[in-house]
Design a protein around this motif. Structure first.
Motif: not given
Ligand code: FMN
Length: 270
Positions: A24-25, A131-132, A190, A193, A195, A217, A219, A225
């Motif tokens: 997922g990341h 946006i991620q 969305m 997350l 992690t 670490r 969220d 957000a």
């Molecule tokens: C505001 C915001 C906060 C995020 N915080 C986290 C986080 O704490 N942990 C995490 O694993 N992903 C977090 N993400 C998601 C990852 O950035 C994202 O899943 C990763 O970059 C892969 O991109 P994709 O999900 O668009 O494929 C966050 C995304 C946003 C928009």
């Protein structure tokens, strides 16, 4: 003196290389794409910390839009979010959610039906999907419209002493890629997350052996957000479209062009 790499980091970054990609990341895709031995180079660049700058730009865009009476507001739509987050945290899991952004006071005529990339709906969807962790974007009733009949789906047009109006807004304020004067309503979905404190199955890219994904670490959710980030992204796109319509190198001229235009088409927000 060459400032890069920073002193003491010439042989490495001082941190243990990440070789346990999180499903997922960006860890695996980024490592494969660039042949990285340390996925940290991908994951840090992919991080949503980047959205801080988009929110700053969005604040400027909102100030510009306010000059012509446009307000943009994002919110989380899931009512039980707090409970879902608490439950997920207890189970060392993560959650996603849905946010909605509304823009009031947008005049008809922003965007274009003439080319795909200029369509306001495409631009807003692209801004949200950029946006991620956003994996779905909807304009108005979006996917729900697919199950409706035309007679239930389209917003009938009426006229009274104040001008043209609609009684419904299934379209979310955009028709033909162009704002139609109704409130702009968009949503972003969305994913949870990536992690997890209870890691998912992965493969150690160093050894090729099965392994648990990286834990660090993170969220439990970032939906609140996202509401802020999505609001900024929508404001930025609307400001760009407004500049295209009303000109963009002097605020007074921008405001005057807007005023002359809404007078010409006899439009005022309801
Ligand atoms: C505001 C915001 C906060 C995020 N915080 C986290 C986080 O704490 N942990 C995490 O694993 N992903 C977090 N993400 C998601 C990852 O950035 C994202 O899943 C990763 O970059 C892969 O991109 P994709 O999900 O668009 O494929 C966050 C995304 C946003 C928009």
């Amino acid at each position: 003196m060459n400032p890069w790499p920073p002193e003491g980091e010439a042989e490495g970054k001082g941190t243990k290389p990440v070789t346990l990609p999180r499903p997922g990341h960006a860890d695996l895709a980024g490592s494969l794409k660039y042949g990285l031995a340390d996925a940290r180079d991908a994951l840090e660049r992919a991080s949503a910390r980047q959205t801080a700058v988009a929110v700053a730009a969005g604040a400027v865009a909102k100030a510009l839009l306010a000059e012509i009476g446009i307000e943009v507001e994002g919110r989380v739509t899931g009512e039980d979010l707090e409970a879902r987050i608490d439950e997920a945290r207890a189970e060392r899991d993560t959650v996603g959610g849905v946010v909605e952004v509304r823009a009031r006071g947008v005049p008809p005529g922003l965007g274009s039906y003439a080319s795909n990339e200029d369509r306001l709906d495409a631009r807003l969807a692209g801004a949200l999907m950029g946006i991620q962790a956003v994996k779905g974007a909807e304009i108005g009733e979006g996917f729900e419209l697919a199950a409706k009949r035309g007679s239930e789906a389209h917003d009938e047009i009426f006229r009274d002493e104040r001008g043209l109006y609609r009684e419904t807004n299934h379209a979310g304020g955009i028709e033909g890629g162009v704002s139609n004067g109704e409130e702009i309503v968009v949503r972003a979905g969305m994913k949870p997350l990536p992690t997890l404190m209870r890691p998912l199955a992965s493969v150690d890219l160093d050894t090729g052996e099965p392994a648990e994904a990286l834990v660090e670490r993170s969220d439990v959710a970032a939906v609140e957000a996202l509401a802020v980030v999505a609001e900024a992204a929508v404001a930025f796109e609307l400001a760009r479209a407004a500049r295209e319509k009303f000109g963009g190198d002097a605020l007074g001229d921008f405001v005057s062009a807007h005023r002359a235009y809404v007078e010409r088409i006899d439009w005022s927000p309801r």
